[in-house]
Design an enzyme around this catalytic site. Structure first.
Site, mmCIF file in Angstrom:
data_model
loop_
_atom_site.group_PDB
_atom_site.id
_atom_site.type_symbol
_atom_site.label_atom_id
_atom_site.label_comp_id
_atom_site.label_asym_id
_atom_site.label_seq_id
_atom_site.Cartn_x
_atom_site.Cartn_y
_atom_site.Cartn_z
ATOM 1 N N HIS A 8 0.844 -1.208 0.000
ATOM 2 C CA HIS A 8 0.000 0.000 0.000
ATOM 3 C C HIS A 8 0.876 1.254 0.000
ATOM 4 C CE1 HIS A 8 -3.004 -2.672 2.370
ATOM 5 N NE2 HIS A 8 -3.468 -2.578 1.157
ATOM 6 N N LYS A 47 -17.524 -6.277 7.329
ATOM 7 C CA LYS A 47 -16.298 -6.973 7.719
ATOM 8 C C LYS A 47 -15.970 -6.711 9.172
ATOM 9 C CE LYS A 47 -13.739 -6.900 3.315
ATOM 10 N NZ LYS A 47 -12.566 -6.306 2.657
ATOM 11 N N SER A 82 -2.963 -7.913 3.062
ATOM 12 C CA SER A 82 -3.262 -7.692 4.479
ATOM 13 C C SER A 82 -3.615 -9.007 5.160
ATOM 14 C CB SER A 82 -4.414 -6.693 4.631
ATOM 15 O OG SER A 82 -4.010 -5.432 4.163
HETATM 16 P P1 ADP Z 1 -9.678 -3.803 -0.268
HETATM 17 O O1 ADP Z 1 -9.669 -4.698 -1.477
HETATM 18 O O2 ADP Z 1 -10.472 -4.330 0.874
HETATM 19 O O3 ADP Z 1 -9.923 -2.372 -0.584
HETATM 20 P P2 ADP Z 1 -6.888 -3.471 0.614
HETATM 21 O O4 ADP Z 1 -6.906 -2.472 1.687
HETATM 22 O O5 ADP Z 1 -6.110 -4.728 0.903
HETATM 23 O O6 ADP Z 1 -8.243 -3.920 0.239
HETATM 24 O O7 ADP Z 1 -6.291 -2.862 -0.706
HETATM 25 C C1 ADP Z 1 -6.537 -1.578 -1.154
HETATM 26 C C2 ADP Z 1 -5.903 -1.425 -2.535
HETATM 27 O O8 ADP Z 1 -4.507 -1.662 -2.451
HETATM 28 C C3 ADP Z 1 -6.406 -2.404 -3.592
HETATM 29 O O9 ADP Z 1 -6.432 -1.724 -4.831
HETATM 30 C C4 ADP Z 1 -5.364 -3.481 -3.616
HETATM 31 O O10 ADP Z 1 -5.301 -4.117 -4.883
HETATM 32 C C5 ADP Z 1 -4.118 -2.674 -3.346
HETATM 33 N N1 ADP Z 1 -3.073 -3.485 -2.737
HETATM 34 C C6 ADP Z 1 -3.174 -4.362 -1.715
HETATM 35 N N2 ADP Z 1 -1.985 -4.955 -1.462
HETATM 36 C C7 ADP Z 1 -1.108 -4.439 -2.354
HETATM 37 C C8 ADP Z 1 0.266 -4.679 -2.633
HETATM 38 N N3 ADP Z 1 0.976 -5.579 -1.964
HETATM 39 N N4 ADP Z 1 0.835 -3.951 -3.597
HETATM 40 C C9 ADP Z 1 0.096 -3.062 -4.309
HETATM 41 N N5 ADP Z 1 -1.204 -2.824 -4.122
HETATM 42 C C10 ADP Z 1 -1.808 -3.493 -3.164
#
Ligand code: ADP
Length: 160
Positions: free
Chosen positions: A17, A41, A129
């Site tokens: 992120h 959730k 996550s």
């Molecule tokens: P959600 O799908 O519940 O919104 P997340 O908080 O896990 O979930 O992810 C938010 C955004 O960040 C999504 O677009 C996801 O694809 C992206 N994301 C999650 N993990 C990574 C990562 N390791 N590298 C790049 N982008 C990520």
């Protein structure tokens, strides 16, 4: 001013992120990272905890703001007068799900909300996550996944 929203659960924030945040903040004048308060959730961290986490982790980026929202992203974006949502793509498995959301948002917003995808830095492509939570649950090494202060909070949650 070019503005964007990066919405997500961030439960917890990972280096994946953070990489997307850093790169988006270089493209846009103002980036709002916004935590979706999803009542469906049960998160590990409360929205307040996640806001604090994100504020701490992004304090060196002056054009990054932290916020939270509930309800539809298109309504939140409209209220904030932002027309671009950022999402990260890790692998082909993310694609179908993300494409569906992006197209739905385009339809519902009558073209007012565009989705921009940044592809993951390969270094973080394996990170999610949920995987991070599993590692923390068994007191595994989180040093390559999340900043140290987040690892500490995670171990505390799991009673280590
Ligand atoms: P959600 O799908 O519940 O919104 P997340 O908080 O896990 O979930 O992810 C938010 C955004 O960040 C999504 O677009 C996801 O694809 C992206 N994301 C999650 N993990 C990574 C990562 N390791 N590298 C790049 N982008 C990520």
């Amino acid at each position: 001013m070019r503005k964007a929203i990066y919405p997500g659960s961030f439960d917890p924030l990972t280096y994946g992120h953070l990489d997307i945040i850093k790169r988006s903040a270089e493209i846009f004048d103002e980036l709002t990272v916004s935590i979706l308060d999803n009542k469906m959730k049960t998160p590990l961290f409360s929205v307040e905890e996640r806001v604090k986490m994100l504020e701490e982790a992004t304090k060196e980026y002056p054009n990054v703001k932290i916020d939270s929202f509930s309800g539809l992203l298109i309504d939140y974006a409209k209220k904030k007068d932002v027309h671009v949502a950022i999402r990260g793509l890790r692998a082909i498995t993310d694609f179908e799900y993300e494409l569906q959301i992006a197209q739905t948002n385009q339809l519902l917003s009558h073209g007012e909300l565009e989705t921009m995808f940044l592809t993951t830095n390969l270094e973080y492509a394996y990170l999610s996550s949920s995987a991070v939570k599993e590692i923390a649950m068994f007191h595994g090494d989180l040093s390559m996944c999340v900043p140290e202060f987040i690892a500490k909070q995670m171990y505390e949650k799991y009673g280590h």
